[in-house]
Each structure stands twice: as structure tokens, then as C-alpha cells.
Enzyme design. Structure first.
Site, PDB file in Angstrom:
ATOM      1  N   TYR A  43       0.908  -1.139  -0.091  1.00 41.16           N
ATOM      2  CA  TYR A  43      -0.072  -0.137   0.065  1.00 41.16           C
ATOM      3  C   TYR A  43       1.116   1.120  -0.011  1.00 41.16           C
ATOM      4  CZ  TYR A  43      -3.252   3.572   1.329  1.00 41.16           C
ATOM      5  OH  TYR A  43      -3.920   4.724   1.417  1.00 41.16           O
ATOM      6  N   LYS A  75       1.584   3.894  -3.086  1.00 37.07           N
ATOM      7  CA  LYS A  75       1.138   5.411  -3.053  1.00 37.07           C
ATOM      8  C   LYS A  75       2.316   6.396  -3.042  1.00 37.07           C
ATOM      9  CE  LYS A  75      -3.223   5.390  -2.253  1.00 37.07           C
ATOM     10  NZ  LYS A  75      -4.212   6.101  -2.732  1.00 37.07           N
ATOM     11  N   PRO A 134      -4.020  12.505   3.084  1.00 37.01           N
ATOM     12  CA  PRO A 134      -4.769  12.165   4.445  1.00 37.01           C
ATOM     13  C   PRO A 134      -4.179  11.191   5.289  1.00 37.01           C
ATOM     14  CG  PRO A 134      -5.869  11.104   2.613  1.00 37.01           C
ATOM     15  CD  PRO A 134      -4.658  11.828   1.917  1.00 37.01           C
ATOM     16  N   VAL A 163      -8.618   7.747   7.199  1.00 37.20           N
ATOM     17  CA  VAL A 163     -10.135   8.513   6.883  1.00 37.20           C
ATOM     18  C   VAL A 163     -10.846   7.848   7.492  1.00 37.20           C
ATOM     19  CG1 VAL A 163     -11.425   9.502   4.876  1.00 37.20           C
ATOM     20  CG2 VAL A 163      -8.804   9.614   4.631  1.00 37.20           C
ATOM     21  N   SER A 183      -8.430   2.283   5.713  1.00 36.10           N
ATOM     22  CA  SER A 183      -8.925   2.782   7.117  1.00 36.10           C
ATOM     23  C   SER A 183     -10.137   2.309   7.894  1.00 36.10           C
ATOM     24  CB  SER A 183      -9.263   4.502   6.678  1.00 36.10           C
ATOM     25  OG  SER A 183      -8.554   5.260   5.966  1.00 36.10           O
TER      26      SER A 183
END
Length: 178
Positions: A63, A67, A90, A93, A105
Site C-alpha cells: 500500500y 502510494k 490524508p 480517513v 482505513s
């Protein structure tokens, strides 16, 4: 995880350049910022920080790897194609979901509710409501002086505080207490 993040970001940036859009606001992640075991604990993690790709690869954190690669690719394309890029990174979230599937999240919260973990980490995490994150995107889009990256969170909570909140709302669930 890697392919959709990188290809999708590349496609959006290319389409934006071809359409000569005014500004692109990209949603990245705190995962592209904080994963660096070589950073001194005395260094404040801010928008100038990047996750260490080798560390992400070695720890199989796909992940954060995806990103980071996707965001770095967006910055490269923005520079090459003259696109005004602003990035929102962020933290965790929370809030209503648009999609029928659970995201990373929400998995963070579900692991406590489902009893998948018996203890919680002695750590803190930043949280932001999805509506506040959406507003952050609007603000950086509409503010001509906005540039670079913006870490987006509303509050830092210790994991102990998170499980305490969950216990109040869901006392019937097997939420860890230590």
C-alpha cells in the site's frame, strides 16, 4: 494495489495535461510520507518527507509502496507536462463510505470490532473525517497560492483512546483492553 495506483494516477495526470486543466488535486496518502526507518525520531514528519521505497518493499507494505510510487510519478509528470499539481496526504480517513467494500482505513477500525487483535499498539494515529478531507481538496483547489503537499488530519489519537471510544459505542464487541 500497485498497478491501479500507479497506472490510474499516470492516466489522470496525462488526461489533465491534454485537457489543459487549471489544477489537479491528487489524493495520495500518509503512507507516501511516513514509512522511513532511517528518519531520526527527533525529525518532525511533514510534507517534505517521503516513504522509503526499499523499506516498503522489504516489509511487503505494498500500500505505502504503491502510494509513494504513484505520487512521485504524478510529480514527475506534472513537471514534464506543466500541470499545476497539489497533493493531499490524508491520514486515517473515517466516516461514511461511498463504495460497498471496506477500505484500509475502515479495516483499521474493524480489526478491533471483530476481535482480530487481542491487544492494541502503544502508538498514535491521525484521523480525518471524509467530509473534512473533501473540504481540504476544495480549499487547495480554490486557493491560488496552494502548492506542494498537505498532510490532512483532524486529530491525533492514541490507540488506547480509539479502543475506548469503540467500547463506548459497541460494548458488545470483543474490543481489546490492553
Amino acid at each position: 494495489m500497485m498497478e491501479p495506483a500507479v497506472t490510474g494516477t499516470r492516466n489522470v495526470m496525462t488526461a489533465a495535461a491534454e485537457a489543459k486543466v487549471r489544477r489537479v488535486v491528487l489524493t495520495s496518502s500518509i503512507g507516501a510520507v511516513y514509512m522511513d526507518p532511517n528518519r531520526s525520531p527527533d525529525v518532525v514528519v511533514d510534507e517534505s518527507c517521503w516513504s522509503d521505497l526499499e523499506f516498503c518493499k522489504n516489509t511487503k507494505n505494498l500500500y505505502c509502496y504503491g502510494k509513494t510510487v504513484a505520487e512521485q510519478g504524478a510529480w514527475d509528470l506534472a513537471k514534464k507536462k506543466g500541470v499545476d499539481l497539489v497533493v493531499v496526504n490524508p491520514m486515517m480517513v473515517i466516516g461514511p463510505l461511498l463504495q460497498p467494500t471496506v477500505n484500509a482505513s475502515i479495516m483499521h477500525i474493524l480489526k478491533y470490532l471483530k476481535g482480530a487483535v487481542k491487544t492494541y499498539a502503544n502508538a498514535v494515529q491521525g484521523y480525518v473525517h471524509v467530509r473534512d478531507m473533501a473540504l481540504a481538496h476544495i480549499v487547495v483547489f480554490e486557493t491560488p497560492s496552494a502548492s506542494g503537499r498537505y498532510i490532512c488530519y483532524e486529530r491525533m489519537l492514541h490507540r488506547g483512546e480509539v479502543v475506548e471510544i469503540l467500547s463506548k459505542f459497541f460494548p458488545e464487541y470483543p474490543i481489546p483492553t490492553k
